[in-house]
Design a protein around this motif. Sequence first.
Motif, PDB file in Angstrom:
ATOM      1  N   THR A 323       0.848  -1.185   0.000  1.00 41.85           N
ATOM      2  CA  THR A 323       0.000   0.000   0.000  1.00 41.85           C
ATOM      3  C   THR A 323       0.887   1.240   0.000  1.00 41.85           C
ATOM      4  N   ILE A 324       0.558   2.188  -0.863  1.00 42.69           N
ATOM      5  CA  ILE A 324       1.240   3.473  -0.855  1.00 42.69           C
ATOM      6  C   ILE A 324       0.494   4.350   0.134  1.00 42.69           C
ATOM      7  N   ALA A 325       1.003   4.404   1.370  1.00 38.10           N
ATOM      8  CA  ALA A 325       0.317   5.115   2.442  1.00 38.10           C
ATOM      9  C   ALA A 325       0.754   6.570   2.505  1.00 38.10           C
ATOM     10  N   VAL A 326       0.820   7.188   1.344  1.00 35.91           N
ATOM     11  CA  VAL A 326       1.174   8.610   1.227  1.00 35.91           C
ATOM     12  C   VAL A 326       0.155   9.245   0.298  1.00 35.91           C
ATOM     13  N   PRO A 327      -0.478  10.354   0.690  1.00 37.12           N
ATOM     14  CA  PRO A 327      -1.514  10.959  -0.145  1.00 37.12           C
ATOM     15  C   PRO A 327      -0.948  11.703  -1.353  1.00 37.12           C
ATOM     16  N   SER A 328      -0.185  10.996  -2.171  1.00 35.09           N
ATOM     17  CA  SER A 328       0.397  11.572  -3.383  1.00 35.09           C
ATOM     18  C   SER A 328       0.239  10.575  -4.515  1.00 35.09           C
ATOM     19  N   GLN A 332       5.507   6.993 -11.470  1.00 39.56           N
ATOM     20  CA  GLN A 332       6.361   6.006 -12.126  1.00 39.56           C
ATOM     21  C   GLN A 332       6.701   4.881 -11.160  1.00 39.56           C
ATOM     22  N   PHE A 333       6.591   3.639 -11.650  1.00 37.50           N
ATOM     23  CA  PHE A 333       7.016   2.465 -10.904  1.00 37.50           C
ATOM     24  C   PHE A 333       8.329   1.990 -11.522  1.00 37.50           C
ATOM     25  N   ARG A 334       9.399   2.027 -10.753  1.00 35.39           N
ATOM     26  CA  ARG A 334      10.726   1.764 -11.283  1.00 35.39           C
ATOM     27  C   ARG A 334      11.116   0.303 -11.138  1.00 35.39           C
ATOM     28  N   ASP A 335      12.124  -0.103 -11.929  1.00 36.14           N
ATOM     29  CA  ASP A 335      12.591  -1.489 -11.891  1.00 36.14           C
ATOM     30  C   ASP A 335      13.201  -1.859 -10.546  1.00 36.14           C
ATOM     31  N   ASP A 336      13.742  -0.871  -9.821  1.00 35.56           N
ATOM     32  CA  ASP A 336      14.372  -1.168  -8.534  1.00 35.56           C
ATOM     33  C   ASP A 336      13.373  -1.231  -7.384  1.00 35.56           C
ATOM     34  N   GLY A 337      12.069  -1.149  -7.697  1.00 34.25           N
ATOM     35  CA  GLY A 337      11.035  -1.257  -6.674  1.00 34.25           C
ATOM     36  C   GLY A 337      10.613   0.065  -6.076  1.00 34.25           C
ATOM     37  N   LEU A 338      11.322   1.158  -6.382  1.00 39.41           N
ATOM     38  CA  LEU A 338      10.965   2.472  -5.867  1.00 39.41           C
ATOM     39  C   LEU A 338       9.887   3.112  -6.736  1.00 39.41           C
ATOM     40  N   ILE A 339       9.172   4.077  -6.162  1.00 48.87           N
ATOM     41  CA  ILE A 339       8.050   4.724  -6.846  1.00 48.87           C
ATOM     42  C   ILE A 339       8.245   6.232  -6.815  1.00 48.87           C
ATOM     43  N   VAL A 340       8.057   6.875  -7.954  1.00 52.71           N
ATOM     44  CA  VAL A 340       8.097   8.333  -8.017  1.00 52.71           C
ATOM     45  C   VAL A 340       6.689   8.857  -7.785  1.00 52.71           C
ATOM     46  N   LEU A 341       6.534   9.737  -6.782  1.00 53.55           N
ATOM     47  CA  LEU A 341       5.251  10.337  -6.450  1.00 53.55           C
ATOM     48  C   LEU A 341       5.253  11.803  -6.833  1.00 53.55           C
ATOM     49  N   LYS A 350       6.917  22.243  -3.426  1.00 55.59           N
ATOM     50  CA  LYS A 350       6.392  21.000  -3.977  1.00 55.59           C
ATOM     51  C   LYS A 350       7.345  20.443  -5.021  1.00 55.59           C
ATOM     52  N   CYS A 351       7.728  19.192  -4.843  1.00 57.32           N
ATOM     53  CA  CYS A 351       8.654  18.545  -5.756  1.00 57.32           C
ATOM     54  C   CYS A 351       8.255  17.079  -5.892  1.00 57.32           C
ATOM     55  N   LEU A 352       8.830  16.425  -6.872  1.00 55.19           N
ATOM     56  CA  LEU A 352       8.606  14.997  -7.004  1.00 55.19           C
ATOM     57  C   LEU A 352       9.351  14.278  -5.881  1.00 55.19           C
ATOM     58  N   VAL A 353       8.807  13.124  -5.478  1.00 55.71           N
ATOM     59  CA  VAL A 353       9.324  12.404  -4.318  1.00 55.71           C
ATOM     60  C   VAL A 353       9.568  10.950  -4.694  1.00 55.71           C
ATOM     61  N   LEU A 354      10.675  10.403  -4.192  1.00 55.86           N
ATOM     62  CA  LEU A 354      10.980   8.989  -4.383  1.00 55.86           C
ATOM     63  C   LEU A 354      10.542   8.229  -3.136  1.00 55.86           C
ATOM     64  N   PHE A 355       9.682   7.228  -3.323  1.00 56.49           N
ATOM     65  CA  PHE A 355       9.081   6.492  -2.206  1.00 56.49           C
ATOM     66  C   PHE A 355       9.511   5.034  -2.250  1.00 56.49           C
ATOM     67  N   ASP A 356       9.959   4.532  -1.107  1.00 55.82           N
ATOM     68  CA  ASP A 356      10.319   3.126  -0.977  1.00 55.82           C
ATOM     69  C   ASP A 356       9.191   2.410  -0.234  1.00 55.82           C
ATOM     70  N   THR A 359      10.193   0.321   3.037  1.00 59.08           N
ATOM     71  CA  THR A 359      10.580   0.984   4.289  1.00 59.08           C
ATOM     72  C   THR A 359       9.716   2.196   4.619  1.00 59.08           C
ATOM     73  N   GLY A 360       8.956   2.682   3.626  1.00 61.49           N
ATOM     74  CA  GLY A 360       8.169   3.884   3.831  1.00 61.49           C
ATOM     75  C   GLY A 360       8.982   5.167   3.732  1.00 61.49           C
ATOM     76  N   GLU A 361      10.238   5.050   3.341  1.00 60.29           N
ATOM     77  CA  GLU A 361      11.127   6.211   3.275  1.00 60.29           C
ATOM     78  C   GLU A 361      10.770   7.107   2.086  1.00 60.29           C
ATOM     79  N   LEU A 362      10.803   8.411   2.305  1.00 63.22           N
ATOM     80  CA  LEU A 362      10.546   9.404   1.273  1.00 63.22           C
ATOM     81  C   LEU A 362      11.804  10.228   1.033  1.00 63.22           C
ATOM     82  N   LYS A 363      12.104  10.498  -0.239  1.00 63.88           N
ATOM     83  CA  LYS A 363      13.273  11.292  -0.585  1.00 63.88           C
ATOM     84  C   LYS A 363      12.893  12.295  -1.666  1.00 63.88           C
TER      85      LYS A 363
END
Length: 399
Positions: A323-328, A332-341, A350-356, A359-363
């Motif tokens: 579940t993407i538990a972030v309201p964004s 993009q769903f990347r090959d390495d399993g990370l998601i661009v929000l 406001k900027c694009l965010v990389l979501f794992d 781990t729930g980590e946002l970058k």
Amino acid sequence: MLSRHLPEDVVTEILSTLPVKSLMRFKSVSKAWYALIRNPHFITKHHTSAISDHNRNHCRRVILERYRAIDTPRFSMHSNDTLEFSGDIHLIPQLFSEDVTPVLFIGSCNGIVCAVGISAERFHFGPDPDRAWEIGLWNPATRESKRLPFVPRPPDFVPFPPDFRVPSYDFGFGIDLNTNDFKVVKITCFYSPRHYQVEVYNLTTDSWRVIDASLNSADFIKTSNFPSYLNGFCYWLNFPRRCDREHNLLLSFDMSNEMFREIMLPHDDVGSPADIAIINDSVAVIFPTYSISSRNDVGISMEYEIWVMNESIVECSWTKLFTIAVPSRPLQFRDDGLIVLNGGHCVSDKCLVLFDPRTGELKNLPIYDEGSEMFKLVSYRESLVLVNGWRNVLEQQYT
């Protein structure tokens, strides 16, 4: 020999591991190198090297489209891992007319990107709204492009009612694994009389064909906002409009035998699906859900459940992946399993965010909203595959 110091097979092996940008420069070294780099066997060898595990991310690039409702969209190239800016892309008017906005990326396959440009002015006010849609194939690495031919409509068919604001077209793009021919699928919903018409474009013949698809005219087919081609099949969501069928479906299209198949989605208790994506080489369906937010300023927030299809010879089943538990909104769903929000949860800057999702980590990523902008991302793997002359390449490959 291509070199006075190295055998030809060694030179070929070395060149097959180099980036496309370098090879495009090396074409001018000699006639022999030019012929080698355009040789269909070398193109295949180079592509095989690009998709190998150690080159999987190195050869990937990302195209970013940013646009507002009435402005001409802007395009830029970025690295795959950090989305670091590489340079602007002048896709308009290279591939589309200057009045096109926005551009829809249908997907990429073997280094070729399929995009659809829409002219809102021609669609709403032109004498022939069908010509408002322009379809193009483009290899960003070699900068070779091709606009697909226009298909005239029968005069007695109406593709949409006069007051209809959302065009009734759906697209798919991929490759026929039996012939290695690229194909574009176009599904048109006609309203007078109401029915679906499916056309298939072959790159080798540079022409369209109408196929007998027998799609149910009472259903509503929806193109995904993400690339939805995998291993010879294209996918769309299919929503029923009749009371005798309650379940939403996944619609698949076999690029080889050109036949459709209906696949049951997870039980309706999950909710209504919003999109399709390819995640970790599996077909995934995205379900928006609502939950009580832990933030003080938001009472209820939207989350996204991701379900993946487990396909067997007997039947298809579904498993909830995360579940993407972030309201964004995911971009993009990347090959390495990370998601661009899209970073819509950010209050300022406001900027694009990389979501794992593990781990729930946002970058935060170095792409900022410059004011009411919308973003689209499409990734591709660099290749030497030709957009023009692909038929000759295939003919040489099998001789």
